[in-house]
Every structure is written in structure tokens, then in C-alpha cells.
Design an enzyme around this catalytic site. Structure first.
Site, short mmCIF file in Angstrom:
data_model
loop_
_atom_site.label_atom_id
_atom_site.label_comp_id
_atom_site.label_asym_id
_atom_site.label_seq_id
_atom_site.Cartn_x
_atom_site.Cartn_y
_atom_site.Cartn_z
N ASN A 177 0.87 -1.18 0.00
CA ASN A 177 0.00 0.00 0.00
C ASN A 177 0.90 1.23 0.00
OD1 ASN A 177 -1.80 2.04 0.55
ND2 ASN A 177 -2.42 1.28 2.57
N LYS A 225 0.05 4.27 -0.36
CA LYS A 225 -0.62 5.44 0.24
C LYS A 225 -0.37 6.70 -0.59
CE LYS A 225 -0.29 3.14 4.68
NZ LYS A 225 -0.21 3.23 6.13
N HIS A 250 -9.70 1.16 4.82
CA HIS A 250 -8.43 1.33 5.55
C HIS A 250 -8.67 2.28 6.72
CE1 HIS A 250 -4.34 2.46 6.52
NE2 HIS A 250 -3.95 1.38 5.88
N GLU A 273 -7.03 4.62 7.86
CA GLU A 273 -6.76 6.04 7.58
C GLU A 273 -7.95 6.68 6.88
OE1 GLU A 273 -3.00 5.35 5.64
OE2 GLU A 273 -2.14 4.79 7.57
N GLU A 316 -5.65 -5.09 10.52
CA GLU A 316 -4.61 -4.10 10.75
C GLU A 316 -4.88 -3.36 12.06
OE1 GLU A 316 -2.56 -2.84 6.86
OE2 GLU A 316 -4.34 -1.61 7.07
N GLY A 343 2.40 1.96 10.84
CA GLY A 343 3.43 3.01 10.74
C GLY A 343 4.16 3.31 12.02
N SER A 347 3.09 -2.46 10.41
CA SER A 347 4.53 -2.62 10.68
C SER A 347 5.07 -4.00 10.32
CB SER A 347 4.85 -2.25 12.14
OG SER A 347 4.57 -0.88 12.36
#
Ligand code: PGA
Length: 251
Positions: free
Chosen positions: A12, A14, A99, A101, A169, A175, A214
Site C-alpha cells: 500500500n 498510500k 483502511h 486512515e 490491521e 506506521g 509494521s
């Protein structure tokens, strides 16, 4: 890893790259075609601006392309949005939906994520449906219940006839360089599998459950070997061909 499900590793990218990333794609393609054939299906989800190039360049080395989001509608007056059909038209075969985010930045609900997954299926794409708990939810022992509730409302019934992929996730692992323990990952993936089996009699046992958050060259081998971890969704470590190739090779 469950042997009957072929593993999948998705990168991904992003909102992190421009056209220059096509050089990394070429480097990855070189690595994938020069050595032993990868055991995993390899997917890159680039920004939409370079999706078409990634799809076409990747095709020669077996790298497939995916979008990072799609609209719930097939077309219409939705300035700035991209439909699943447009992603397919650009060469995508997958699309990430829900996702964390996007759930955070755009307030996407489980119901919207489900509608996006339906739109993806309607356009012939395989949706990668993301779920995961916050750190506070894990600390209070609610992680499995939260993920179960997200799954129940984010996965469309059409998953019984069409291919969908689930990506677990944990939000606090994305991250941050932190991951759950191997036992925590195993428990969560087992719990997701039980739920999929209970709801989708035929397809449940065949649905891929990816781990994301991660995932790195250093921890990939251990995490990807866990029962019911059928691959990974990789953010930061997918940006460099060398790191991403190491993760793919860890399968
Ligand atoms: P990360 O991101 O690998 O950088 O933690 C994963 C993701 O957001 O899909």
C-alpha cells in the site's frame, strides 16, 4: 499459514510516491523474475495517478495492481472520487476498502465500507476489506469484539459468491514499528476465521486474512508463518523494492 490458501502480499503505497516510484516497481519486477518464482500473489496499490502505469508495467512480471479506495456508486456527480469501474478500467484487479486512515480521515462507516466492497465486486475487483482495533480497545480487552463487529457489517453477503480479502490491521501498529505479539496475531486471525466460517459456509475457509501493521523484513517470516495469516498488507516497507521483496520471499 493455511496451505490450501495461496498467500498474497499487497503493498500500500498510500499518498507517498510519484512517478519516480515506477523505478522501484521495475527493480521489484527484476528481483521477482530473476530468482525463484514467488510463492505469493504480489499486488501493489499505488496512488491513482500512476495506477495505469503500475498495472501495465507490473503485468510482465506478474505484479498485479490495486486501488486504495473506491466510491460506492458506479458513476455520477462526485467530484474528486474514483469508481471501482474506473480502477478496473485502469488495470486494477484489487481495491483496498475501509483502511483505518480512510475511516479516520473521511469518517467512513462500516456500512459505507460494505457498500464500497459491493461496488468493487460489481466492477469485477477483489476488495481488500480492512478492520482493526485502536490501542485503547486492545488495552481494555475488546479487540476481538470490535473486529468481529467491523467484520459483520463491513463484509457484504456477496462474499459467499465472490472473492473478498480481509486485512486485519491493528491501528496502533500502522506506521509505528510496533506489532502485536505472535500469540495475539494468532488469536485474532483464528477468531476472524471462525467468524468467516460461521457466516460464509462455502467461501469462509477460503477467504484470505492478511496481517498489516509494521510488517517488515525483520518480522515477516515469523508473522507470515502463523496459522490463518494468509499474507500481508504492507505500507512503509513496500516503498523500497529490496524490503518488499524480502517480505515476499519470507512466504
Ligand atoms: P505500515 O502500514 O506497514 O506502514 O504499518 C500498513 C498499512 O497501513 O496498510
Amino acid at each position: 499459514m493455511t496451505t490450501t490458501i495461496s498467500p498474497l502480499i499487497a503493498g500500500n503505497w498510500k499518498m507517498n510516491v510519484m512517478r519516480g516510484a515506477l523505478e522501484e516497481l521495475a527493480a521489484l519486477a527484476g528481483m521477482l523474475t530473476s530468482g525463484e518464482a514467488p510463492r505469493a500473489i504480489v499486488v501493489i496499490c499505488p496512488p491513482a495517478t500512476i495506477l495505469s502505469e503500475v498495472a501495465h508495467q507490473g503485468a510482465t512480471s506478474g505484479i498485479q495492481a490495486g486501488g486504495q479506495d473506491c466510491h460506492t456508486q458506479a458513476q455520477g456527480a462526485h467530484t474528486g472520487d474514483i469508481s471501482a469501474g474506473m480502477l478496473a478500467d485502469a488495470g486494477a484487479q484489487y481495491v483496498i476498502v475501509g483502511h483505518s486512515e480512510r475511516r479516520a480521515d473521511h469518517g467512513e462507516t462500516d456500512a459505507q465500507v460494505c457498500a464500497k466492497a459491493e461496488a468493487a465486486i460489481g466492477a469485477g475487483l477483489k476488495p481488500i476489506i480492512c478492520v482493526g482495533e485502536t490501542e485503547a480497545q486492545r488495552d481494555s480487552g475488546e479487540a476481538e469484539a470490535i473486529v468481529a463487529a467491523q467484520l459483520a457489517t463491513s463484509i457484504p453477503d456477496a462474499a459467499n459468491q465472490h472473492e473478498v480479502i480481509v486485512a486485519y490491521e491493528p491501528i496502533w501498529a500502522i506506521g509505528t514499528g510496533r506489532t502485536p505479539t505472535i500469540l495475539e496475531i494468532a488469536r485474532m486471525h483464528d477468531s476472524i476465521r471462525e467468524q468467516l466460517n460461521a457466516r460464509f459456509a462455502e467461501k469462509g475457509p477460503t477467504i484470505r486474512i492478511l496481517y498489516g501493521g509494521s510488517l517488515k523484513p525483520q518480522n515477516a517470516r515469523e508473522i507470515l508463518a502463523v496459522e490463518n495469516v494468509n499474507g500481508g498488507l504492507v505500507g512503509g516497507a513496500s516503498l523500497l523494492a529490496k524490503d518488499f521483496y524480502t517480505i515476499i520471499s519470507a512466504v
